[in-house]
Design an enzyme around this catalytic site. Structure first.
Site, PDB file in Angstrom:
ATOM      1  N   GLY B  36       0.869  -1.168   0.000  1.00 60.87           N
ATOM      2  CA  GLY B  36       0.000   0.000   0.000  1.00 60.87           C
ATOM      3  C   GLY B  36       0.903   1.214   0.000  1.00 60.87           C
ATOM      4  O   GLY B  36       1.418   1.626  -1.034  1.00 60.87           O
ATOM      5  N   SER B  37       1.146   1.738   1.188  1.00 60.50           N
ATOM      6  CA  SER B  37       2.064   2.875   1.296  1.00 60.50           C
ATOM      7  C   SER B  37       3.509   2.432   1.434  1.00 60.50           C
ATOM      8  O   SER B  37       4.414   3.253   1.405  1.00 60.50           O
ATOM      9  CB  SER B  37       1.679   3.742   2.494  1.00 60.50           C
ATOM     10  OG  SER B  37       0.351   4.184   2.358  1.00 60.50           O
ATOM     11  N   CYS B  38       3.726   1.133   1.614  1.00 58.04           N
ATOM     12  CA  CYS B  38       5.085   0.613   1.646  1.00 58.04           C
ATOM     13  C   CYS B  38       5.700   0.780   0.253  1.00 58.04           C
ATOM     14  O   CYS B  38       4.979   0.934  -0.733  1.00 58.04           O
ATOM     15  CB  CYS B  38       5.111  -0.874   2.009  1.00 58.04           C
ATOM     16  SG  CYS B  38       4.877  -1.194   3.762  1.00 58.04           S
ATOM     17  N   LEU B  39       7.026   0.722   0.187  1.00 57.17           N
ATOM     18  CA  LEU B  39       7.708   0.917  -1.086  1.00 57.17           C
ATOM     19  C   LEU B  39       8.613  -0.271  -1.385  1.00 57.17           C
ATOM     20  O   LEU B  39       9.328  -0.734  -0.507  1.00 57.17           O
ATOM     21  CB  LEU B  39       8.537   2.211  -1.017  1.00 57.17           C
ATOM     22  CG  LEU B  39       9.192   2.683  -2.311  1.00 57.17           C
ATOM     23  CD1 LEU B  39       8.134   3.154  -3.314  1.00 57.17           C
ATOM     24  CD2 LEU B  39      10.176   3.825  -2.026  1.00 57.17           C
ATOM     25  N   GLY B 103       4.248   3.013  -2.555  1.00 57.76           N
ATOM     26  CA  GLY B 103       4.118   4.358  -1.980  1.00 57.76           C
ATOM     27  C   GLY B 103       2.787   5.030  -2.258  1.00 57.76           C
ATOM     28  O   GLY B 103       2.705   6.224  -2.495  1.00 57.76           O
TER      29      GLY B 103
END
Lengths: 422, 171
Positions: B36-39, B103
């Site tokens: 999700g917001s992880c990269l 991200g």
């Protein structure tokens, strides 16, 4: 007896380390690839542990008595079928020259041979866990000879253990999953420490003021009230008869939270909440359940692909009212008020919906208390997983403010129902 | 998630969980699910076929006290750890190229400020520039999740969204 996040963090590392060693030894013994699945610390009442056992599947367990660094009992419990499968693999691994009949279909019960093989497997797993704990604690833990237990209820496994929690006592449970590629080796692991031993350990590990162990009761009451409110709201709004199927309070590393979410496209509603405590609340449905909910809430036929405007707003509305109920349940126990944001709708891979939340919390904490709840319906599709993840320091403060006498005045009302979901 | 033991010939992709990083010198496929917001940060040396994938959670490890124990958790320390391990295995520092994906900003919560996903993207780009590693391709931002598969041997980063076949992109 007091505990704090540092002490729980150490317990979590013990569980992970132990599961890693146990998995490594299982690989060595069976010659199959294994991996450690989700590891959790659970707080469970004695009656819930007993209820877990009463699902009418035959189970076998191997238990050992511990002395030294930790005193109490460690029990590895397999479903009987899984245990047999492992034993088959083990005996087959012994090779065609071994004096056993390793034909997979012919083993249908435990004889002396298979029982001793199962005991060996269980003992090696137990030892793996215990060696892992001893490493983390930098201490020595002595282990008794293993004992093989078989049965359908909790009685033969824990009945004669004084350390096992009474119905209303909260026990700390180490839950680990070890998966093998190809075969399933799910098992539960229970640790029943002596209270004095646990108390000494917590005293050693605690680095902050912490919270009284007895106040954990407040946790459990929060979880219970929140879950009840969700089921009640869902039933009122959709007309689908729902009840609380699982309710657990877990302590896990933040990274483990998305891992436990189904790796498929889910429909969900997310909130942030603000008060004492603040945090995040997520309701996740599988697609089928979400469609069922839309059908139940939107009376006319809607011609929409996926979840259009109507579907989305129906699910947001349900989420919104469930969130209010859930947080009101908490606020009542904690004697405070908790506000929540407007709902955010998601229809995406499950983990992707959870990682923004753990990232935000990850700025200040490594672990989280997760209030896991599963609400299910009788005969229809309605599976809803609820993840409530409060800010750690807020939660500690909220619990410390909690008047334990007040908790006792609010009687336990939740009843678990057997849900037939086949 | 750690895997113990190996099964010969098993083509299962190596899973790179949150805060983990994996370096490989073969045809292994490295996979991270549900970003999700992880990269996802993929580095590779096209000459030696050595590469690695990191699944980072937070932007700044230099100010965190556990980044030595968990370099894969933070964008800056993960990039440095990947590079170091790749060079140890024989990669040539100056040849290394980068691709990133993820991200997203899934929610507009007040507590999220400018967006947790954006902070990760910015941190990764800053660190790559500092180290002189060219960013060859990116699929970042938006409001949706991604699953990525990276093959160091070819340098291909496949990005999938939840839209089924329509949502597959090769970087």
């Amino acid at each position: 007896m007091k505990l704090d996040v540092n002490a729980l963090g150490t317990f979590y590392r013990m569980a992970r380390e132990g599961a890693g060693l146990a998995a490594g030894r299982l690989t060595h013994m069976l010659g199959v690839e294994t991996k450690v699945g989700v590891t959790k610390l659970n707080f469970m009442r004695g009656q819930e542990i007993r209820r877990d056992f009463e699902d009418s599947t035959e189970k076998v367990g191997v238990r050992v008595k511990l002395t030294g660094g930790i005193e109490g009992y460690s029990v590895v419990v397999f479903e009987r079928e899984n245990a047999l499968r492992i034993v088959e693999t083990l005996l087959a691994e012994a090779g065609p020259d071994a004096d056993v009949n390793a034909d997979v279909d012919e083993i249908d019960g435990f004889d002396e041979m298979t029982e001793s093989a199962a005991t060996e497997v269980g003992h090696i797993m137990n030892s793996g866990f215990i060696d892992g704990w001893a490493d983390v604690l930098e201490t020595v833990i002595d282990v008794s000879t293993p004992e093989f237990v078989e049965g359908q209820t909790a009685e033969p496994f824990f009945g004669d253990i004084d350390e096992a929690p009474a119905d209303d006592d909260l026990a700390l449970l180490f839950q680990s999953q070890i998966e093998t590629v190809g075969t399933e080796v799910g098992f539960s692991h229970y640790l029943f420490p002596k209270r004095e031993s646990m108390s000494k350990l917590l005293e050693q590990l605690r680095t902050s003021e912490g919270i009284e162990y007895d106040k954990l009761d407040g946790f459990d009451r929060m979880a219970e009230r929140g879950a009840e409110e969700v089921a009640k709201t869902a039933t009122t709004l959709t007309g689908i008869d729902t009840s609380v199927d699982i309710r657990r309070l877990n302590f896990v590393s933040l990274e483990a939270i998305p891992e436990q979410v189904a790796n498929e496209k889910l429909v969900g509603v997310a909130f942030e909440f603000d008060g004492m405590p603040s945090g995040y609340l997520l309701f996740l449905f599988d697609e089928e359940s979400a469609h069922e909910i839309v059908d139940a809430m939107v009376p006319m036929e809607v011609d929409e692909d996926g979840f259009g405007e109507m579907g989305t707003s129906a699910i947001k509305e349900l989420g919104n009212i469930m969130a209010s109920g859930f947080l009101d349940g908490w606020a009542n126990v904690l004697d405070t008020t908790i506000d929540h944001s407007t709902p955010e709708f998601i229809h995406d891979i499950g983990a992707a919906a959870v990682d923004p939340v753990i990232i935000q919390l990850g700025e200040n904490q490594d672990f989280a208390f997760v209030f896991d709840t599963v609400v299910m319906a009788d005969g229809r599709e309605f599976d809803c997983e609820v993840y409530a993840i409060p800010d750690e320091s807020d939660l500690e403060r909220a619990l410390n403010n909690l008047d334990v006498d007040r908790i006792e005045e609010t009687p336990t009302t939740a009843e678990f129902q057997e849900v037939d979901n086949t | 998630m750690k895997t113990y033991g190996t099964e010969p010939g098993a083509p299962t992709p190596v899973q790179v969980g949150i805060s983990e990083l994996v370096v490989s010198d073969g045809d292994d496929t490295l996979k991270s699910y549900g970003l999700g917001s992880c990269l996802a940060i993929a580095l590779y040396d096209p000459n030696t076929n050595i590469g690695g994938l990191a699944h980072v959670m937070l932007p700044d490890g230099d100010t965190a006290d556990n980044s030595e124990r968990k370099p894969g958790k933070y964008a800056d320390t993960a990039i440095r750890a990947l590079l170091r391990r790749m060079v140890e295995q024989g990669a040539n520092y100056t040849a290394v190229e980068a691709k990133i994906a993820g991200g997203s900003d899934m929610f507009e919560f007040e507590s999220f400020g400018d967006g947790v996903g954006q902070r990760n993207i910015a941190a990764a780009k800053t660190e790559l520039e500092k180290l002189g590693v060219p960013l060859e391709a990116e699929d970042v931002g938006g409001e949706y999740g991604r699953t990525v598969e990276f093959t160091p041997g070819t340098g291909t980063l496949v990005v999938k969204t939840s839209d089924g076949d329509n949502g597959v992109m090769e970087l």
